[in-house]
Scaffold this motif. Structure first.
Motif, mmCIF file in Angstrom:
data_model
loop_
_atom_site.group_PDB
_atom_site.id
_atom_site.type_symbol
_atom_site.label_atom_id
_atom_site.label_comp_id
_atom_site.label_asym_id
_atom_site.label_seq_id
_atom_site.Cartn_x
_atom_site.Cartn_y
_atom_site.Cartn_z
ATOM 1 N N GLU A 153 1.127 4.034 -3.061
ATOM 2 C CA GLU A 153 1.125 5.410 -2.946
ATOM 3 C C GLU A 153 2.238 6.096 -3.496
ATOM 4 O O GLU A 153 2.285 7.328 -4.107
ATOM 5 N N GLN B 77 2.236 6.203 -7.254
ATOM 6 C CA GLN B 77 1.242 7.253 -7.744
ATOM 7 C C GLN B 77 1.739 8.565 -7.935
ATOM 8 O O GLN B 77 1.743 9.381 -8.881
ATOM 9 N N THR C 248 0.791 -1.109 -0.103
ATOM 10 C CA THR C 248 0.027 -0.014 0.010
ATOM 11 C C THR C 248 0.849 1.122 -0.123
ATOM 12 O O THR C 248 0.640 2.402 -0.850
#
Length: 237
Positions: free
Chosen positions: A151, A154, A147
């Motif tokens: 991020e 991104q 996770t």
């Protein structure tokens, strides 16, 4: 539809998870989200490209595991023995979820419909005292790690977009017998734009460690031919 339920040591005290190399759960997903750490290993077998959410403008890095929507050419049966795979493949049947919009607190969810979830064989999630087993702790750490890296990825893709390095690409795939299939909606690094960057901007990419990712992505485009061959083989079965 999957049935995601918050993991609970009382309700799910007897649940176990089987380790499996059967990835048919992804057989209808032809684009698989990637984290930046996946780029270099995945580029040896798959094309790494970007797709854009038209509503948010957010770009996502994905591995092409199929040409046509709804068909993952690698995960149609349980015989695939991957030499490389996306990090996300190791998450199921567990997942990480934000508690609510106003909090950073997360909870681990479990897909109770997954064939990997049993009460008989597999790795126990909780011990007799209701405490997390080492297996569940390790799986949770993996979820948190993926996770966090997602991020970061991104942010990387948005940085590339802010430098106007992502360009729309339409691919025409030759599937033999004069059949061509058009793939639209993909984005790739624009090599001309990359070469036209100022020295400062180019050095910024280097200092951020992004150049190896960019070059891995660009080299991975040669894997389109591999995918076309698999599509032809699938169509002629």
């Amino acid at each position: 539809m999957t049935q995601i339920t918050p993991l609970n040591n009382e309700q799910h005290a007897n649940l176990k998870i089987m380790n499996s190399t059967d990835f048919r759960r992804y057989k209808e997903q032809h684009l698989i989200p990637l984290i930046a750490h996946d780029f270099i290993p995945m580029a040896s077998e798959f094309s790494v490209v970007f797709v854009k959410n038209e509503e948010t403008g957010q770009f996502t890095a994905v591995a092409m595991m199929g040409i046509k929507p709804g068909l993952n050419l690698y995960c149609q049966d349980d015989k695939w023995e991957p030499s490389v795979m996306p990090s996300s493949f190791l998450k199921s049947p567990l997942s990480l979820h934000i508690q609510d919009e106003n909090s950073d607190d997360c909870f681990v969810g479990i897909d109770l419909d997954s064939p990997l979830v049993t009460t008989e064989n597999g790795q126990a999630l909780f011990n007799s005292e209701g405490e997390q087993t080492d297996y569940l702790k390790a799986r949770t750490e993996h979820l948190l790690d993926v996770t966090q890296k997602y991020e970061q990825t991104q942010k990387i893709t948005q940085h590339l977009a802010s430098k106007r390095l992502l360009t729309h690409k339409k691919l025409n795939i030759n599937l033999g017998k004069d059949e061509k299939y058009a793939i639209d909606g993909l984005y790739i690094i624009d090599e001309k734009a990359l070469n036209a960057l100022s020295q400062d901007d180019f050095n910024d990419l280097r200092d951020k460690g992004l150049l190896p990712l960019i070059y891995a992505h660009l080299s991975s485009m040669h894997q389109i031919g591999r995918l076309a061959k698999k599509q032809i083989q699938f169509d002629t079965k």
